[in-house]
Scaffold this active site. Structure first.
Site, PDB file in Angstrom:
ATOM      1  CG  ASP A  83      -8.576  -4.508  -2.608  1.00  0.00           C
ATOM      2  OD1 ASP A  83     -10.314  -3.985  -2.504  1.00  0.00           O
ATOM      3  OD2 ASP A  83      -7.849  -3.371  -2.991  1.00  0.00           O
ATOM      4  CG  HIS A  87      -1.635   0.843   1.361  1.00  0.00           C
ATOM      5  ND1 HIS A  87      -1.856   2.412   1.048  1.00  0.00           N
ATOM      6  CD2 HIS A  87      -3.460   0.639   0.703  1.00  0.00           C
ATOM      7  CE1 HIS A  87      -3.131   3.114   1.253  1.00  0.00           C
ATOM      8  NE2 HIS A  87      -3.852   2.216   0.602  1.00  0.00           N
TER       9      HIS A  87
HETATM   10  N1  ACO Z   1       3.930  -7.524  -5.106  1.00  0.00           N
HETATM   11  C1  ACO Z   1       5.547  -8.033  -4.848  1.00  0.00           C
HETATM   12  N2  ACO Z   1       6.496  -6.510  -5.005  1.00  0.00           N
HETATM   13  C2  ACO Z   1       5.281  -5.460  -4.601  1.00  0.00           C
HETATM   14  C3  ACO Z   1       4.264  -5.292  -4.141  1.00  0.00           C
HETATM   15  C4  ACO Z   1       3.906  -6.914  -4.454  1.00  0.00           C
HETATM   16  N3  ACO Z   1       2.213  -6.303  -4.170  1.00  0.00           N
HETATM   17  N4  ACO Z   1       3.841  -4.551  -3.855  1.00  0.00           N
HETATM   18  C5  ACO Z   1       4.960  -3.450  -4.035  1.00  0.00           C
HETATM   19  N5  ACO Z   1       6.126  -3.912  -4.433  1.00  0.00           N
HETATM   20  C6  ACO Z   1       7.740  -4.100  -4.147  1.00  0.00           C
HETATM   21  C7  ACO Z   1       7.851  -3.555  -5.510  1.00  0.00           C
HETATM   22  O1  ACO Z   1       8.484  -3.716  -6.291  1.00  0.00           O
HETATM   23  C8  ACO Z   1       8.932  -2.149  -5.788  1.00  0.00           C
HETATM   24  O2  ACO Z   1      10.648  -3.184  -5.183  1.00  0.00           O
HETATM   25  P1  ACO Z   1      11.851  -2.485  -5.090  1.00  0.00           P
HETATM   26  O3  ACO Z   1      11.536  -1.325  -4.603  1.00  0.00           O
HETATM   27  O4  ACO Z   1      13.032  -3.564  -4.770  1.00  0.00           O
HETATM   28  O5  ACO Z   1      11.496  -1.906  -6.637  1.00  0.00           O
HETATM   29  C9  ACO Z   1       8.785  -1.839  -4.034  1.00  0.00           C
HETATM   30  O6  ACO Z   1       7.788  -3.294  -3.281  1.00  0.00           O
HETATM   31  C10 ACO Z   1       7.560  -0.551  -2.982  1.00  0.00           C
HETATM   32  O7  ACO Z   1       6.538  -0.919  -4.070  1.00  0.00           O
HETATM   33  P2  ACO Z   1       5.864   0.564  -5.051  1.00  0.00           P
HETATM   34  O8  ACO Z   1       4.959  -0.305  -6.256  1.00  0.00           O
HETATM   35  O9  ACO Z   1       7.280   1.771  -5.466  1.00  0.00           O
HETATM   36  O10 ACO Z   1       4.684   0.981  -4.261  1.00  0.00           O
HETATM   37  P3  ACO Z   1       3.829   1.955  -4.753  1.00  0.00           P
HETATM   38  O11 ACO Z   1       3.614   2.695  -3.224  1.00  0.00           O
HETATM   39  O12 ACO Z   1       4.348   3.390  -6.250  1.00  0.00           O
HETATM   40  O13 ACO Z   1       2.503   1.174  -4.323  1.00  0.00           O
HETATM   41  C11 ACO Z   1       1.230  -0.181  -4.622  1.00  0.00           C
HETATM   42  C12 ACO Z   1       1.947   0.760  -3.752  1.00  0.00           C
HETATM   43  C13 ACO Z   1       0.022   0.103  -5.932  1.00  0.00           C
HETATM   44  C14 ACO Z   1      -0.419  -0.619  -4.002  1.00  0.00           C
HETATM   45  C15 ACO Z   1       1.518  -1.922  -4.735  1.00  0.00           C
HETATM   46  O14 ACO Z   1       2.260  -2.526  -3.095  1.00  0.00           O
HETATM   47  C16 ACO Z   1       1.224  -3.075  -6.004  1.00  0.00           C
HETATM   48  O15 ACO Z   1       0.882  -2.847  -6.893  1.00  0.00           O
HETATM   49  N6  ACO Z   1       0.083  -3.996  -5.014  1.00  0.00           N
HETATM   50  C17 ACO Z   1      -0.466  -4.404  -5.407  1.00  0.00           C
HETATM   51  C18 ACO Z   1      -1.899  -4.155  -6.039  1.00  0.00           C
HETATM   52  C19 ACO Z   1      -2.978  -3.994  -4.820  1.00  0.00           C
HETATM   53  O16 ACO Z   1      -3.261  -4.506  -3.805  1.00  0.00           O
HETATM   54  N7  ACO Z   1      -3.849  -2.641  -4.885  1.00  0.00           N
HETATM   55  C20 ACO Z   1      -4.539  -2.049  -3.976  1.00  0.00           C
HETATM   56  C21 ACO Z   1      -4.071  -1.631  -3.128  1.00  0.00           C
HETATM   57  S1  ACO Z   1      -5.479  -0.989  -2.207  1.00  0.00           S
HETATM   58  C22 ACO Z   1      -6.243   0.026  -2.636  1.00  0.00           C
HETATM   59  O17 ACO Z   1      -5.722   0.957  -3.778  1.00  0.00           O
HETATM   60  C23 ACO Z   1      -7.546  -0.546  -2.156  1.00  0.00           C
END
Ligand code: ACO
Length: 429
Positions: A365, A308
């Site tokens: 979610d 998140h």
């Molecule tokens: N699975 C594996 N790796 C992940 C995940 C995941 N679900 N989420 C983040 N990471 C990793 C990224 O690859 C990144 O790694 P790095 O630092 O080695 O490059 C690090 O964790 C940080 O991730 P970001 O994408 O930069 O974080 P951001 O804050 O931009 O994204 C988000 C947050 C979009 C929610 C992301 O965690 C994600 O895509 N999650 C899966 C989708 C999801 O569940 N979305 C619902 C969010 S809740 C809502 O909207 C109601």
């Protein structure tokens, strides 16, 4: 605003930066005059650290796992209130008295009918259509039926009816998109029922029999809608505020919010979680294989429902939902193999250094889809359910933005394209 201990040293000059402290002691630097004073813009792709507004609706402390609406902790609201009570709170800033809630409920209940021509639009979509597309376009098209909403500078005091109309009709439109996908006749709203029971009867009722919603299901759905009702300046709320900031009508702004919510990185994650769990099950249930895929930077696969932007310790909504999920499945006697995979996945990921280091925890979610499945809602309707819950939040955000008379949203950029060059006739390129 306090006098500022923050200052920027740039080009041999010192620029004081005004400091702001929110009611929960969150400090912020006001950079709104930075460009005028220094010629600098700030760069923050994805708005990871940019406050776009001062808001009095929802507070989140992502490190402490705190979420509150208008000061009330989400745990107390989820345990004790109804979705209508929370909607009133978000819109008007205070919990309603008994008579205020009755008036609000009455106003919404008596606006649940949609124009009969809406059925013609719905009929025209192919059966395979995604319900979010139908929801988005139907909400936008409501503006055609209420031309007053197009008056840009309509007094805000006249807007209540529009807010209530949106909340009322969203439930009918959402349920009808489902009936449309089945090819079943649309169920009309029943004014004797509360909001959630009425929605359920429009989803699952048939004209030939009386549908009575299971109180366990009504209770679970109330909770889910409350947990989704607002989440401060997330992607869809920011979209609603951004579109509304051009003084576009509220139907256009909310339709845009539905579009933003649709994506799998935002509200679409609830559908993506179940699809991922099904994929793991179909593949033989090897959870560790999928955890490895999620960690592999060359593999685009991510664990949906994990991570998140704001919560970095736990998502308080996920805690409440996880508990509700167990209760609902027990009470309804549902044995869902996908839940076992979800639990294994959670345990495995939470012990893995990759997820620990990046502070990736299950979000709201991760478990909501399992409850939706248990109560009979099909997977491609999950994000519609999220939209139904988020609507009062979107309206409250739109209302706040317009009442504060905020300027049009218009970020800056750092241009990194080609420098100036002269046009060449096509024969000389
Ligand atoms: N699975 C594996 N790796 C992940 C995940 C995941 N679900 N989420 C983040 N990471 C990793 C990224 O690859 C990144 O790694 P790095 O630092 O080695 O490059 C690090 O964790 C940080 O991730 P970001 O994408 O930069 O974080 P951001 O804050 O931009 O994204 C988000 C947050 C979009 C929610 C992301 O965690 C994600 O895509 N999650 C899966 C989708 C999801 O569940 N979305 C619902 C969010 S809740 C809502 O909207 C109601």
């Amino acid at each position: 605003m306090s006098s500022s201990p923050a200052e920027l040293h740039y080009n041999g000059q010192v620029y004081p930066l005004p400091l702001l402290v929110g009611t929960e002691n969150e400090p912020a630097v006001d950079i709104s005059k930075l460009r005028d004073d220094t010629g600098l813009v700030t760069l923050d792709i994805g708005y990871k650290n940019t406050g776009a507004t001062k808001s009095a609706i929802t507070f989140i402390d992502g490190d402490a796992g705190i979420l509150s609406y208008r000061g009330y902790p989400i745990e107390q609201l989820a345990a004790n209130s109804s979705f209508m009570e929370v909607s009133y709170l978000l819109l008007y800033g205070e919990l309603p008295t008994m008579s205020q809630l009755e008036t609000f409920n009455h106003s919404i209940t008596h606006r649940t009918l949609v124009h009969e021509n809406i059925k013609k639009f719905l009929d025209a979509y192919p059966a395979s259509t995604h319900p979010m597309g139908v929801l988005m376009s139907t909400i936008a098209s409501l503006s055609s039926f209420y031309p007053n909403s197009l008056i840009a500078n309509r007094p805000m005091a006249d807007m209540d009816r529009t807010y209530h109309r949106l909340i009322a009709k969203m439930a009918t439109i959402a349920a009808w998109t489902y009936k449309k996908s089945l090819g079943h006749p649309y169920m009309y709203p029943n004014n004797k029922l509360d909001y959630v029971s009425n929605f359920l009867q429009m989803m699952f009722g048939h004209r030939t029999e009386d549908y009575i919603a299971d109180p366990v299901v009504v209770d679970a759905l109330n909770k889910l809608l409350i947990l989704h009702a607002d989440h401060e300046q997330n992607c869809s709320a920011s979209t609603v505020r951004m579109v509304g900031s051009s003084h576009a009508n509220i139907y256009a702004a909310v339709a845009a919010g539905v579009g933003a919510l649709w994506g799998p990185l935002h509200g679409g994650a609830n559908q993506a979680v179940i699809e991922m769990l099904e994929q793991i099950r179909a593949d033989g249930g090897q959870v560790s294989k999928f955890v490895a895929k999620a960690k592999d930077k060359n593999d685009p696969f991510r664990l949906m429902g994990f991570g998140h932007r704001v919560y970095k310790n736990f998502d308080p909504r996920a805690r409440i939902i996880k508990e509700a999920c167990d209760q609902v499945l027990n009470k309804l006697g549902v044995n869902d193999p996908v839940l076992d995979i979800a639990k294994q996945l959670e345990t495995t990921a939470l012990q893995d250094d990759y997820f620990i280091e990046r502070k990736l925890y299950p979000n709201v979610d991760f478990y909501s889809g399992i409850i939706y499945r248990a109560i009979g809602i099909p997977t491609d309707m999950f994000t519609v359910m999220f939209a139904l819950g988020r609507l009062p939040g979107w309206i409250a955000q739109w209302k706040e933005m317009r009442e504060l008379n905020e300027p049009i949203g218009r970020p800056r950029q750092v241009y990194v394209g080609h420098p100036r060059r002269d046009y060449l006739p096509i024969t000389k390129r």
